[in-house]
Motif scaffolding. Structure first.
Motif, PDB file in Angstrom:
ATOM      1  N   THR A  63      -6.161   3.992   2.514  1.00  0.00           N
ATOM      2  CA  THR A  63      -5.130   2.963   1.506  1.00  0.00           C
ATOM      3  C   THR A  63      -4.565   2.342   2.401  1.00  0.00           C
ATOM      4  OG1 THR A  63      -4.236   5.868   1.550  1.00  0.00           O
ATOM      5  CG2 THR A  63      -2.857   4.493   0.841  1.00  0.00           C
ATOM      6  N   THR A  64      -4.533   2.281   3.650  1.00  0.00           N
ATOM      7  CA  THR A  64      -3.208   0.941   4.452  1.00  0.00           C
ATOM      8  C   THR A  64      -4.371  -0.407   3.922  1.00  0.00           C
ATOM      9  OG1 THR A  64      -2.315   2.331   6.349  1.00  0.00           O
ATOM     10  CG2 THR A  64      -3.396  -0.109   6.952  1.00  0.00           C
ATOM     11  N   LYS A  80       1.227   3.603  -3.044  1.00  0.00           N
ATOM     12  CA  LYS A  80       0.658   5.420  -2.250  1.00  0.00           C
ATOM     13  C   LYS A  80       1.771   5.834  -2.996  1.00  0.00           C
ATOM     14  CE  LYS A  80      -1.254   8.750  -1.117  1.00  0.00           C
ATOM     15  NZ  LYS A  80      -1.784   9.170  -1.522  1.00  0.00           N
ATOM     16  N   ASP A 123      -6.169  11.167  -1.150  1.00  0.00           N
ATOM     17  CA  ASP A 123      -6.529  10.158  -1.191  1.00  0.00           C
ATOM     18  C   ASP A 123      -8.364  10.289  -0.467  1.00  0.00           C
ATOM     19  OD1 ASP A 123      -6.002   7.902  -3.209  1.00  0.00           O
ATOM     20  OD2 ASP A 123      -4.534   7.726  -1.286  1.00  0.00           O
ATOM     21  N   LEU A 133      -6.225   1.059  -5.554  1.00  0.00           N
ATOM     22  CA  LEU A 133      -5.989   2.564  -5.078  1.00  0.00           C
ATOM     23  C   LEU A 133      -6.628   3.156  -6.662  1.00  0.00           C
ATOM     24  CD1 LEU A 133      -5.203   4.354  -3.263  1.00  0.00           C
ATOM     25  CD2 LEU A 133      -2.999   4.386  -3.925  1.00  0.00           C
ATOM     26  N   ARG A 144     -10.224   5.784  -6.357  1.00  0.00           N
ATOM     27  CA  ARG A 144      -9.658   7.141  -6.448  1.00  0.00           C
ATOM     28  C   ARG A 144     -11.498   7.608  -7.775  1.00  0.00           C
ATOM     29  NH1 ARG A 144      -3.929   9.180  -6.565  1.00  0.00           N
ATOM     30  NH2 ARG A 144      -3.226   8.869  -4.752  1.00  0.00           N
ATOM     31  N   GLY A 193       0.787  -1.145  -0.185  1.00  0.00           N
ATOM     32  CA  GLY A 193       0.047  -0.241   0.191  1.00  0.00           C
ATOM     33  C   GLY A 193       0.625   0.807  -0.005  1.00  0.00           C
TER      34      GLY A 193
END
Length: 88
Positions: free
Chosen positions: A32-33, A18, A25, A76, A80, A14
């Motif tokens: 994100t984690t 990132k 985010d 991710l 988004r 992650g």
């Protein structure tokens, strides 16, 4: 690898995803984690199912890391696209 190894790998994947896709985010650090952890599992599953590349038992297998980072990156991007940049 056990479940704890996958979680650690997911956390690191992650972070790497990132770094590859910077910006804010919608879910922040925790989101994100979680995406990184889920991405590690999804990447490993896709690697085993569609690319006929079973996940190795070693933690430092490059293919396993690539699958985890790729899965985290894809999740991710999808996150988004679905939720946008709602944090201002």
């Amino acid at each position: 690898m056990g479940i704890v190894s996958w979680i650690i790998l997911g956390l690191l994947a992650g972070v790497i995803a990132k770094v590859l896709l910077p910006g804010r985010d919608p879910g922040g650090l925790i989101g994100t984690t979680v995406i990184g952890i889920a991405g590690a599992f999804v990447g490993g599953w896709i690697s085993a199912q569609f690319f006929d590349r079973e996940v190795q038992k070693e933690f430092f297998d490059p293919a396993t890391w690539g699958a985890a980072i790729g899965g985290a990156f894809v999740l991710l991007v999808l996150y988004r696209l679905l939720f946008g940049n709602s944090r201002n």
